[in-house]
Design a protein around this motif. Structure first.
Motif, short mmCIF file in Angstrom:
data_model
loop_
_atom_site.label_atom_id
_atom_site.label_comp_id
_atom_site.label_asym_id
_atom_site.label_seq_id
_atom_site.Cartn_x
_atom_site.Cartn_y
_atom_site.Cartn_z
N THR A 94 0.84 -1.19 0.00
CA THR A 94 0.00 0.00 0.00
C THR A 94 0.88 1.25 0.00
O THR A 94 2.04 1.22 0.40
CB THR A 94 -0.92 0.03 1.23
N THR A 96 1.75 4.91 1.38
CA THR A 96 1.63 5.85 2.49
C THR A 96 2.66 6.96 2.29
O THR A 96 3.68 6.75 1.63
CB THR A 96 1.89 5.18 3.85
N PRO A 97 2.42 8.15 2.84
CA PRO A 97 3.40 9.24 2.70
C PRO A 97 4.78 8.84 3.20
O PRO A 97 5.80 9.21 2.59
CB PRO A 97 2.79 10.36 3.53
N GLU A 98 4.84 8.11 4.30
CA GLU A 98 6.14 7.72 4.84
C GLU A 98 6.87 6.78 3.89
O GLU A 98 8.07 6.92 3.64
CB GLU A 98 5.94 7.05 6.21
N ARG A 99 6.15 5.81 3.30
CA ARG A 99 6.78 4.86 2.39
C ARG A 99 7.21 5.53 1.08
O ARG A 99 8.16 5.08 0.44
CB ARG A 99 5.84 3.69 2.10
N GLU A 100 6.50 6.58 0.70
CA GLU A 100 6.87 7.28 -0.54
C GLU A 100 8.25 7.93 -0.45
O GLU A 100 8.82 8.29 -1.48
CB GLU A 100 5.82 8.33 -0.89
N ASN A 143 -0.88 -1.57 7.26
CA ASN A 143 -1.45 -0.24 7.17
C ASN A 143 -2.93 -0.37 6.81
O ASN A 143 -3.27 -0.65 5.68
CB ASN A 143 -0.71 0.58 6.10
N GLY A 145 -5.17 2.14 7.28
CA GLY A 145 -5.78 3.43 7.01
C GLY A 145 -6.64 3.94 8.15
O GLY A 145 -7.46 4.84 7.96
N ASP A 147 -7.56 5.93 11.66
CA ASP A 147 -7.14 7.11 12.41
C ASP A 147 -6.91 6.65 13.86
O ASP A 147 -7.76 6.82 14.73
CB ASP A 147 -8.21 8.19 12.34
N LEU A 210 -8.03 0.44 0.57
CA LEU A 210 -6.63 0.74 0.31
C LEU A 210 -6.25 0.22 -1.07
O LEU A 210 -6.63 -0.90 -1.45
CB LEU A 210 -5.74 0.06 1.36
#
Length: 266
Positions: A94, A96-100, A143, A145, A147, A210
């Motif tokens: 998936t 995610t901003p961190e993985r990008e 992940n 998704g 909150d 996702l």
């Protein structure tokens, strides 16, 4: 529109891609993912052969003209290898901003629906507030998704475990009050008649779907160079129907209950 058809439409944005010959690579690429039936079926350390995601990734690589060795690893190891560049590619991942920050992603391939399951004898739940003061089980490193910070503030506790089997058993033994699980994983357990799964039912709470991708390590020049060919292959497979056929094999066609409105946006 049937749910399966909606998932295959994820690749529709690739349909206008210009199909050109795939680049050639002097050496085979190395791709990793993790055991997660029905998406990846097998044991850590084995060559990936079976499972919806493994078969789909293999077809994409072949269509792209790439020579790729596909291996299953425990999630922490395959994630670390993709992050460090020890592996060129990772599939069934998936975004995610961190993985990008360390992965470059292909176009999306399919959607995974994640639902909250509870014990069958529990009173009806009217919303996410029902998790206040309860313990929610999740697989470590996945992940969903969710909150989680908002849920923590309302008093939800989290229990992180090693796999989906543990979640089902812990719910049956009342060690947790609910768990999050991919709909297809739940359907698989129900299909193979895992005894403990009879204790679980959808709570009515669902997380936004996702999208899953193939991604290249940003530390692997060869992996990043392969992404345009991978995207072209996804576009071709969408157009000729082979993408839908690959996803359909091994997928339960039943629509997941409690589907969030965001699913239609895909």
């Amino acid at each position: 529109m049937p749910h399966l058809t909606r998932r295959t439409l994820l690749a529709g944005i690739a349909a206008s891609a210009v199909c050109a010959p795939a680049p050639s690579f002097a050496a085979a690429l190395r791709a990793v993912s993790f055991p997660w039936a029905p998406w990846n079926v097998g044991k850590a350390g084995e060559t990936a052969v079976e499972g919806v995601a493994a078969r789909l990734a293999r077809q994409v690589f072949l269509r792209a003209g790439l020579s790729v060795g596909m291996t299953l690893q425990p999630w922490p190891r395959c994630h670390a290898e993709a992050k460090s560049g020890a592996a060129d590619l990772i599939w069934c991942i998936t975004l995610t901003p961190e993985r990008e920050t360390y992965l470059a992603y292909s176009r999306p391939l399919w959607l995974s629906s994640n639902l909250v399951f509870r014990r069958r004898e529990a009173a009806p739940w009217s919303g996410w507030g029902a998790l206040a003061g309860k313990t929610l089980g999740m697989v470590r490193g996945y992940n969903y998704g969710l909150d989680r910070e908002t849920l923590r503030r309302q008093g939800t506790r989290f229990e992180l475990v090693s796999g989906d089997d543990a979640l089902i058993q812990m719910l049956a033994s009342r060690r947790i009050d609910a768990f999050v699980m991919d709909w297809q994983v739940y359907c698989l357990h129900a299909r193979i008649l895992s005894p403990s799964v009879a204790a679980a039912e959808p709570s009515g709470l669902a997380v936004a779907d996702l999208s899953y991708h193939i991604a290249a390590s940003k530390r692997s020049p060869a992996g990043r160079a392969a992404l345009p060919a991978i995207d072209r292959a996804i576009a071709e497979m969408h157009d000729d129907g082979s993408l839908a056929a690959a996803i359909a094999r091994g997928i339960d066609p039943m629509e997941p209950p409690g589907a969030p409105p965001t699913r239609a946006a895909f």
